[in-house]
Design a protein around this motif. Structure first.
Motif, short mmCIF file in Angstrom:
data_model
loop_
_atom_site.label_atom_id
_atom_site.label_comp_id
_atom_site.label_asym_id
_atom_site.label_seq_id
_atom_site.Cartn_x
_atom_site.Cartn_y
_atom_site.Cartn_z
N UNK A 1 0.85 -1.19 0.00
CA UNK A 1 0.00 0.00 0.00
C UNK A 1 0.89 1.24 0.00
N UNK A 2 0.44 2.33 -0.66
CA UNK A 2 1.27 3.53 -0.74
C UNK A 2 1.35 4.28 0.58
N UNK A 3 2.57 4.43 1.08
CA UNK A 3 2.79 5.19 2.31
C UNK A 3 4.26 5.57 2.37
N UNK A 4 4.53 6.73 2.90
CA UNK A 4 5.88 7.18 3.17
C UNK A 4 5.87 7.91 4.50
N UNK A 5 7.04 8.23 5.02
CA UNK A 5 7.09 8.94 6.30
C UNK A 5 8.48 9.50 6.52
N UNK A 6 8.55 10.48 7.40
CA UNK A 6 9.84 10.90 7.96
C UNK A 6 9.75 10.77 9.46
#
Length: 405
Positions: free
Chosen positions: A267-272
């Protein structure tokens, strides 16, 4: 969706893509209809050994049962809302990520390039607010890759790369230095430099891991000069390299780290993630997102992270990576095998072209990619076995031998 349910043929699908889609990819000539674990299946049920994993995404395997269940359950309950109310998956994932990797705060995005944009923005805002209006300069590595949005592609130290050519001036405020050259990085910094931004393993640049001296030296140099160390773990993060995060190999900790790909399990997800002090740079109105922290993506990520940790897939990545690289090194025309865990690159001598190897492997139902003229890259699911490695190495060797005849 199954092809037979549409009443169409594979050729019909290709025709529609050619007619309606803006194509920037070199398509592999097969239909990916379904996938499970380390295999993708076409409409005929024929399987392909997937050593590409959706570009280092499907780390716990394609359609992992726990991830699929999390997606279905969450989609039936709350598919989307805005980021003003609290949501359960977002809160639980935030805690899980921060406590696992030892960071203080997290901000969710939708992709790797967006995560890097957020990292760049946070570093620049932190520098300007703390030190003055000119403290926004960032040094990155030549031959690095950070994404395709304007800030991220400006941070990418490849001025001749197709991701930069033809788009006009890049975003101002970046300089580049040779990877693994600590003195060159120090020389590239000025009184206006707020951060150094680096991949712990250059993926698109040819699969080159950072040296211990380089990474430790960057951390010490940043500490001595009131600068931030930004680590791009979009591809290397979440067990890919044999540790939960690649920076853990070096005994250091970043001020901000970006992640995506394997985090979402498909599933599309990114983070910092950032230290508490640096995270204060983001205040209401300074940054935002409609879909970042999406309930379904966060539920999937929580399940994926659980699988990666509970099954010790970092340990399997380290073990299988060593085994696979030893096998690859014995193949004719191999000049060098490089990697960290299951991020593996093979550079051939001048007689063998990476793209030809990729196409030959596709014909034998092995999915890999080519990076550079003579280099291929493999980023398989972290669940692979010695048998899978043996099969992949055999196909690559057969392909190379056929090309060299």
């Amino acid at each position: 969706m199954k092809l037979e349910e549409t009443g169409l043929t594979f050729e019909d699908i290709k025709e529609k893509v050619n007619k309606y889609m803006i194509e920037t990819y070199e398509r592999m000539d097969f239909l990916a209809e379904s996938a499970k674990d380390q295999y993708i299946y076409n409409e005929k049920g024929e399987k392909y050994l997937d050593f590409y994993a959706g570009i280092a995404v499907n780390s716990a395997g394609s359609c992992n049962e726990k991830v699929v269940k999390a997606v279905v359950d969450q989609a039936q309950t709350l598919m989307h809302t805005f980021n003003y109310p609290y949501t359960i998956p977002q809160a639980l994932l935030a805690e899980k990520v921060c406590t696992t990797i030892g960071m203080d705060k997290i901000f969710f995005q939708n992709s790797g390039t967006e995560a890097n944009e957020a990292m760049i923005k946070m570093a620049r805002k932190y520098g300007i607010e703390k030190y003055g209006p000119n403290r926004y300069h960032i040094v990155t590595a030549k031959m690095g890759f950070h994404g395709r949005t304007f800030g991220a592609m400006s941070a990418t130290g490849q001025p001749g790369n197709g991701c930069q050519v033809g788009f006009g001036p890049m975003t101002y405020g970046f300089s580049y230095a040779p990877y693994n050259d600590l003195e060159a990085f120090k020389d590239a910094c000025t009184e206006n430099t707020i951060a150094i931004m680096i991949e712990p393993v250059q993926g698109e640049g040819g699969v080159h891991p950072a040296t211990m001296e380089f990474m430790k030296g960057l951390r010490e140099f940043c500490d001595e000069n009131d600068m931030l160390l930004l680590i791009d773990e979009v591809q290397t993060g979440w067990c890919r390299t044999g540790k939960v995060m690649s920076y853990m190999h070096y005994g250091i900790k970043p001020d901000i780290v970006s992640m995506a790909k394997a985090l979402g399990g498909g599933m599309p997800i990114g983070a910092i993630c950032a230290t508490e002090e640096v995270a204060k740079a983001f205040t209401p109105g300074s940054h935002g997102t409609t879909f970042g922290g999406h309930p379904v993506s966060c539920a999937a990520a929580l399940a994926e992270v659980g699988e990666l940790l509970d099954r010790d897939l970092a340990g399997n990545a380290e073990k299988m990576g060593t085994y696979f690289m030893e096998k690859l090194a014995k193949i004719p025309h191999v000049k060098e095998v490089r990697g960290q865990g299951l991020l593996v690159g093979v550079e051939f001598d001048d007689a063998i072209y990476g793209v030809d190897v990729k196409h030959g492997c596709l014909d034998s139902h092995l999915l890999i990619t080519a990076i550079g003229v003579h280099t291929i890259r493999m980023v398989p699911p972290l669940i692979i076995t010695e048998e899978n490695c043996d099969q992949a190495a055999a196909i690559i060797e057969e392909t190379v031998k056929a090309l060299s005849e």
